[in-house]
Motif scaffolding. Structure first.
Motif, PDB file in Angstrom:
ATOM      1  N   GLN A  79     -84.816  16.736  71.618  1.00 49.80           N
ATOM      2  CA  GLN A  79     -85.658  17.431  70.674  1.00 49.80           C
ATOM      3  C   GLN A  79     -85.163  18.321  69.535  1.00 49.80           C
ATOM      4  OE1 GLN A  79     -90.200  17.312  71.484  1.00 49.80           O
ATOM      5  NE2 GLN A  79     -90.704  15.748  72.186  1.00 49.80           N
ATOM      6  N   THR A  80     -83.799  18.621  70.667  1.00 47.98           N
ATOM      7  CA  THR A  80     -83.008  19.997  69.794  1.00 47.98           C
ATOM      8  C   THR A  80     -82.284  18.681  69.017  1.00 47.98           C
ATOM      9  OG1 THR A  80     -82.662  19.744  71.586  1.00 47.98           O
ATOM     10  CG2 THR A  80     -83.994  21.437  71.175  1.00 47.98           C
ATOM     11  N   TYR A  81     -82.274  17.818  68.665  1.00 49.00           N
ATOM     12  CA  TYR A  81     -80.583  17.609  68.080  1.00 49.00           C
ATOM     13  C   TYR A  81     -80.290  17.579  67.037  1.00 49.00           C
ATOM     14  CZ  TYR A  81     -78.138  13.389  66.461  1.00 49.00           C
ATOM     15  OH  TYR A  81     -77.022  12.558  66.082  1.00 49.00           O
ATOM     16  N   LYS A 126     -71.443  23.457  67.537  1.00 46.35           N
ATOM     17  CA  LYS A 126     -70.471  23.198  68.492  1.00 46.35           C
ATOM     18  C   LYS A 126     -71.781  24.386  69.410  1.00 46.35           C
ATOM     19  CE  LYS A 126     -66.176  24.555  71.172  1.00 46.35           C
ATOM     20  NZ  LYS A 126     -66.080  26.359  72.161  1.00 46.35           N
ATOM     21  N   ALA A 127     -71.840  25.458  69.004  1.00 42.04           N
ATOM     22  CA  ALA A 127     -72.807  26.782  69.451  1.00 42.04           C
ATOM     23  C   ALA A 127     -74.359  25.866  69.407  1.00 42.04           C
ATOM     24  CB  ALA A 127     -72.390  28.021  68.200  1.00 42.04           C
ATOM     25  N   HIS A 128     -74.429  25.321  69.118  1.00 41.96           N
ATOM     26  CA  HIS A 128     -76.227  24.423  68.800  1.00 41.96           C
ATOM     27  C   HIS A 128     -75.986  23.688  69.604  1.00 41.96           C
ATOM     28  CE1 HIS A 128     -80.163  22.330  68.319  1.00 41.96           C
ATOM     29  NE2 HIS A 128     -78.759  21.209  68.865  1.00 41.96           N
ATOM     30  N   ASN A 129     -74.766  23.273  70.569  1.00 38.82           N
ATOM     31  CA  ASN A 129     -74.607  21.754  71.214  1.00 38.82           C
ATOM     32  C   ASN A 129     -74.500  22.364  72.809  1.00 38.82           C
ATOM     33  OD1 ASN A 129     -74.506  19.771  69.626  1.00 38.82           O
ATOM     34  ND2 ASN A 129     -72.767  19.340  69.391  1.00 38.82           N
ATOM     35  N   GLU A 130     -73.503  24.005  72.338  1.00 37.68           N
ATOM     36  CA  GLU A 130     -73.188  24.489  73.511  1.00 37.68           C
ATOM     37  C   GLU A 130     -74.530  24.884  74.231  1.00 37.68           C
ATOM     38  OE1 GLU A 130     -70.593  26.864  73.071  1.00 37.68           O
ATOM     39  OE2 GLU A 130     -68.939  25.434  73.064  1.00 37.68           O
ATOM     40  N   ILE A 136     -79.304  25.486  78.320  1.00 39.99           N
ATOM     41  CA  ILE A 136     -80.899  25.249  77.879  1.00 39.99           C
ATOM     42  C   ILE A 136     -81.258  24.319  79.578  1.00 39.99           C
ATOM     43  CG2 ILE A 136     -82.971  25.235  77.181  1.00 39.99           C
ATOM     44  CD1 ILE A 136     -81.707  26.294  74.647  1.00 39.99           C
ATOM     45  N   GLN A 137     -80.672  23.279  78.873  1.00 42.56           N
ATOM     46  CA  GLN A 137     -81.564  22.171  79.849  1.00 42.56           C
ATOM     47  C   GLN A 137     -80.681  22.251  81.097  1.00 42.56           C
ATOM     48  OE1 GLN A 137     -79.612  18.536  78.531  1.00 42.56           O
ATOM     49  NE2 GLN A 137     -80.370  17.530  80.655  1.00 42.56           N
ATOM     50  N   GLN A 138     -79.480  22.542  81.497  1.00 46.98           N
ATOM     51  CA  GLN A 138     -79.043  22.962  82.544  1.00 46.98           C
ATOM     52  C   GLN A 138     -78.817  24.249  83.461  1.00 46.98           C
ATOM     53  OE1 GLN A 138     -74.766  20.909  81.643  1.00 46.98           O
ATOM     54  NE2 GLN A 138     -75.114  19.228  80.382  1.00 46.98           N
TER      55      GLN A 138
END
Length: 102
Positions: free
Chosen positions: A37-39, A57-61, A66-68
């Motif tokens: 839900q953070t796509y 890129k910063a968003h994806n990182e 957060i997930q891992q």
């Protein structure tokens, strides 16, 4: 000096295990949010400028972090503590059963 007896409340240990299992179930919400839900769609920040690429890129990182590094580690810690609590409860139950047989 008087001898003191110590006891273990097996019902309390069992309750801890149940509550930890419920926490794990409840972790599904944050885990789903962190993963799905953070796509951020590729064109959501615009196109064709350098800052957009860095922000995307910063968003994806951050999403992966957060997930891992947060959610998965908290979930693993809760799961491990729950399993160890159950093993402890089971060991005390076994010891109590063995003592009652003698």
């Amino acid at each position: 000096m008087a001898s003191k007896e110590y006891g273990v409340d097996l019902d309390a240990l069992d309750q801890v295990v149940k509550e930890l299992n419920q926490v794990l179930k409840d972790m599904g919400g944050p885990k789903d949010k962190a993963k799905n839900q953070t796509y951020l769609p590729d064109g959501a920040l615009g196109k064709g400028f350098e800052e957009r690429d860095r922000m995307h890129k910063a968003h994806n990182e951050m999403k992966d972090f957060i997930q891992q590094q947060i959610v998965d580690k908290i979930e693993g810690m809760i799961d491990e503590f729950g399993k160890k609590s159950k093993q402890t409860k089971d060991a005390y139950e076994d010891a109590e059963h063995d003592n009652s047989m003698h």
